[in-house]
Design a protein around this motif. Sequence first.
Motif, short mmCIF file in Angstrom:
data_model
loop_
_atom_site.label_atom_id
_atom_site.label_comp_id
_atom_site.label_asym_id
_atom_site.label_seq_id
_atom_site.Cartn_x
_atom_site.Cartn_y
_atom_site.Cartn_z
N ASN A 173 -10.92 -10.39 1.51
CA ASN A 173 -9.86 -9.59 0.87
C ASN A 173 -8.46 -10.15 1.13
O ASN A 173 -7.51 -9.40 1.32
N MET A 174 -8.35 -11.45 1.16
CA MET A 174 -7.08 -12.09 1.51
C MET A 174 -5.91 -11.62 0.66
O MET A 174 -4.85 -11.28 1.18
N ASP A 175 -6.08 -11.59 -0.65
CA ASP A 175 -4.96 -11.26 -1.53
C ASP A 175 -4.59 -9.79 -1.46
O ASP A 175 -3.42 -9.42 -1.38
N THR A 176 -5.62 -8.94 -1.50
CA THR A 176 -5.37 -7.50 -1.45
C THR A 176 -4.69 -7.12 -0.14
O THR A 176 -3.75 -6.32 -0.12
N LEU A 177 -5.17 -7.71 0.94
CA LEU A 177 -4.58 -7.42 2.25
C LEU A 177 -3.12 -7.88 2.29
O LEU A 177 -2.26 -7.18 2.81
N ALA A 178 -2.85 -9.04 1.70
CA ALA A 178 -1.47 -9.55 1.67
C ALA A 178 -0.57 -8.54 0.96
O ALA A 178 0.53 -8.22 1.43
N MET A 179 -1.05 -8.00 -0.16
CA MET A 179 -0.24 -7.04 -0.91
C MET A 179 -0.01 -5.76 -0.11
O MET A 179 1.10 -5.23 -0.08
N ASP A 180 -1.06 -5.28 0.53
CA ASP A 180 -0.92 -4.04 1.31
C ASP A 180 0.01 -4.23 2.51
O ASP A 180 0.79 -3.34 2.85
N ILE A 181 -0.10 -5.39 3.16
CA ILE A 181 0.78 -5.65 4.31
C ILE A 181 2.22 -5.69 3.84
O ILE A 181 3.11 -5.11 4.45
N SER A 182 2.45 -6.35 2.72
CA SER A 182 3.82 -6.45 2.22
C SER A 182 4.37 -5.09 1.79
O SER A 182 5.54 -4.79 1.97
N ASN A 183 3.49 -4.23 1.26
CA ASN A 183 3.93 -2.88 0.86
C ASN A 183 4.04 -1.94 2.06
O ASN A 183 4.56 -0.84 1.93
N GLY A 184 3.42 -2.34 3.17
CA GLY A 184 3.45 -1.50 4.36
C GLY A 184 2.45 -0.36 4.32
O GLY A 184 2.45 0.52 5.17
N LYS A 185 1.59 -0.36 3.33
CA LYS A 185 0.55 0.68 3.25
C LYS A 185 -0.56 0.26 2.30
O LYS A 185 -0.41 -0.71 1.54
N GLY A 186 -1.66 0.99 2.37
CA GLY A 186 -2.76 0.70 1.46
C GLY A 186 -4.10 0.71 2.18
O GLY A 186 -4.16 0.64 3.41
N GLU A 187 -5.15 0.83 1.40
CA GLU A 187 -6.49 1.01 1.98
C GLU A 187 -6.92 -0.19 2.81
O GLU A 187 -7.55 -0.05 3.84
N SER A 188 -6.56 -1.41 2.35
CA SER A 188 -7.09 -2.57 3.06
C SER A 188 -6.42 -2.73 4.42
O SER A 188 -7.08 -3.11 5.39
N VAL A 189 -5.15 -2.41 4.52
CA VAL A 189 -4.50 -2.54 5.83
C VAL A 189 -4.96 -1.41 6.76
O VAL A 189 -5.13 -1.60 7.96
N ASP A 190 -5.25 -0.24 6.18
CA ASP A 190 -5.84 0.84 6.98
C ASP A 190 -7.21 0.44 7.50
O ASP A 190 -7.57 0.72 8.64
N THR A 191 -8.00 -0.19 6.60
CA THR A 191 -9.34 -0.62 7.00
C THR A 191 -9.26 -1.63 8.14
O THR A 191 -10.00 -1.53 9.13
N LEU A 192 -8.35 -2.57 8.00
CA LEU A 192 -8.22 -3.58 9.05
C LEU A 192 -7.84 -2.92 10.38
O LEU A 192 -8.41 -3.26 11.43
N ALA A 193 -6.92 -1.96 10.33
CA ALA A 193 -6.51 -1.27 11.56
C ALA A 193 -7.72 -0.59 12.21
O ALA A 193 -7.91 -0.65 13.42
N THR A 194 -8.57 0.05 11.37
CA THR A 194 -9.76 0.70 11.91
C THR A 194 -10.70 -0.32 12.54
O THR A 194 -11.22 -0.12 13.63
N LEU A 195 -10.93 -1.43 11.82
CA LEU A 195 -11.86 -2.44 12.32
C LEU A 195 -11.37 -3.06 13.63
O LEU A 195 -12.16 -3.48 14.46
N LEU A 196 -10.05 -3.10 13.78
CA LEU A 196 -9.49 -3.68 15.01
C LEU A 196 -9.24 -2.61 16.08
O LEU A 196 -8.64 -2.88 17.12
N ASN A 197 -9.72 -1.38 15.81
CA ASN A 197 -9.56 -0.26 16.75
C ASN A 197 -8.10 0.01 17.12
O ASN A 197 -7.78 0.28 18.27
N VAL A 198 -7.23 -0.08 16.12
CA VAL A 198 -5.82 0.20 16.37
C VAL A 198 -5.62 1.71 16.39
O VAL A 198 -6.09 2.41 15.50
N GLU A 199 -4.93 2.19 17.41
CA GLU A 199 -4.74 3.64 17.49
C GLU A 199 -3.50 4.09 16.71
O GLU A 199 -3.57 5.02 15.92
N ASP A 200 -2.41 3.42 16.93
CA ASP A 200 -1.17 3.80 16.25
C ASP A 200 -1.03 2.99 14.96
O ASP A 200 -0.41 1.93 14.93
N LYS A 201 -1.62 3.53 13.92
CA LYS A 201 -1.68 2.76 12.66
C LYS A 201 -0.30 2.60 12.03
O LYS A 201 0.00 1.56 11.44
#
Lengths: 623, 146
Positions: B84-112
């Motif tokens: 999901n390289m492209d989608t993740l890039a877009m979400d990171i740049s927007n500061g929100k979105g499902e793919s960046v949330d998913t990554l945070a969950t997969l990395l066990n990030v608490e303060d999303k």
Amino acid sequence: MTQVLIKKGALQKGIILFVVLLFSFVAEAKTKTKNMVATQIPEIILEKIHSNKLYNAPQWQRLLHYKNGKSEIDDPKFFFSAEGKFNLEAELKASIEKLINDKSDDEKSTLCYYPSRSYWILNQLPELEKIITAPNCKGLKKELAALDAKRATLILASAHINSPASAFGHTFLRLDASEDTPLVSYAVNYAAQTKETNGIIYAYQGLFGGYGGRYSIEPYSKKIKTYSDLEQRDIWEYPLDLTQAELDKLILHIFEIRHFYADYYFTSENCSYNLLWLIDIAKEGVATNSGELVKQFKYKAIPIDTLRAVADAGLVKESVYRPSKRKKMLQKIKAIKNSPKAIRFAKSHDYDLNALTGLSKKQKANALELATLLLQTDHSDAKIAKKEYLGHFLTLLNARSELGDIESSDIKQPFAPVKSHLSTKMSLSYGSDDDAILRMKVAYHDIYDNESGYVPGAYINFFDTAFKYKDNELKLDEINLLDIRSYAIQDPIFKPISWQVALGGKRNLDDSLDPYFQVGAGVTLGNETLFSYATVTPAFYIRNESQQSISANVGLIYNPSSSLKTGLLGKKEWLTDDNELLEIEPFITYSVSKTTALNLRYRHTEMNDDVKDEAILSLFWYF
Amino acid sequence: MKKAIFASIALLVSTSTFANENTGCGLGNQVIQNQDSVLKQVLAVTTNGTIGNQTFGITSGTVGCTKPAAFVSNDKANSFVADNMDTLAMDISNGKGESVDTLATLLNVEDKATFKAKLQNNFAKIYSSSDVTSAQVIENIVAVAG
């Protein structure tokens, strides 16, 4: 490794049991000597099979996809008995014999290759554990662990805006390791296996079972890219209410049935129907108050109808809506429509960031996000090379990231397809001309039907037949074999061409029923609530003196609420024998429920100088 | 152990009938369709998912890609980013979105919220060039989110 995975909680309880069972067999197997003579099923087990009539057990029938006296699986390798397709008892005994006699230890050994039936047989006949050699099933275990499924979700990809192939939608299953991370889930899809690209051959083969259907698994994120990003289709997700034990049965069955094919039939044994087998096997028929799901579908299984059946059985609780990329773009347009400058930038394709100076942060952010989505669309449509795409892509994203967090509103969830009108229709009409019409339509959605839950403007009808009763005489009035009208609404981004095609028989002026074929194209503008179309349609009639025509069609459709639809339709037709026909018809449809609606139309017809007016009141019944 | 799992998954993929169009280690690997002709546009060619070649890819996008350095050893996160390289890039740049949330969950990030803000602020460091690989993206994310 199994130990590690169990510690991680990666294996489900039921599967663990199964795997532990496998391991206990391995120890047993080592003490056995090689026996070349096929061992028979021990008497005591045979007795148990017969006294319980185990071969008639509903679950055994489901595991074989057995319906109406035979298995729907057409792959001979699925059966151990030569009569297995028809004979439940022979297949059960042959399966057990195979389990007893198969001493191999690889992925093709009976237990690993047929895990679904093996699991069930061993549960029914635990005595077998002592006499069978259990293989290791390393590959299967690895796959199950990687899948790590905790939940199954039924997914509906709604219709593509302008494609008859997708008009009925598409369903597949998703297996979730966690409900928080659907993007890393796997999708289970049933599809016809072919590389055929000729649509006509494909349609023919698909209708008559010319292709083998198989289940496959691939990452869900890939599915989203296809449906949501590429084809602009909304996705609806319905998590299934299954226990872990039920889910395990479903998964083991996928891992058995994936090896085999069943003849694929577009209309009946299709993608959606075959998912129902999986759910029936998981539930073992219980809790579905309307009976087994597969038995509710005989001659046709329309994806949305199968979803309704699953919902009606109480198997889904909530739904999740995933808007298509097109909807996301339209929402961004909405956010900046007050700034032509921002819109211009997004659609300009020159990506000059200086053009954004003077705009508010919100306008800038939305313009950049919209430009990025459009850029991606250009790339996937092969309108721009990858290198160029990547350069602009990073420029836009860098600029957007510098703006920080910008508030955005959620995309409004449209009317859920599962609540829309059912797909088969019967209607009874009374006309002020003192005639009555009985009409029956096998499927699916026409211009008078309520649009809620359907793609507005996409009308597709199969086998629509009308009988007219007038002057104490009943006769066939009209038969439409196929009538597709795709009034695809153009928006600021996508400019689809509207088109229509119809084939059937119509009463002509002299009251003879003549076969006709017509095809046309045009443009539709507006939005989902209010839109208008204009098309030009040549028609070809087959009659004694062949007569052709060309017609101009215009229409205005207004959907003021989820239960009300109104429209004004107009048509002017010029026939080759110099006759001219004008039709003007306002109508209104009110939906009482998803099974009932009332329709009133007023039809004004002018044939040369002959003028006729009629009001028609109809009751629509959907089922 | 990790190596063994990885090798077995690789084996699984090579033995399955996996239609491999794009291993997807870098940016710009979305499906390309050519819909230029009017006929294609009118018919909006779609297989509707009812037609295909059987894939049984319980696989990870990391197959065929370089793995990130040892300090980020999360197979699911690795393959998610690769897919999901492209989608993740877009979400990171927007500061929100499902793919960046998913990554945070997969990395066990608490303060999303903080995680997303940090990633957004450092977008240029994460997606450092158009040749960036998924392994580098993960390493950069971990370095930035610290």
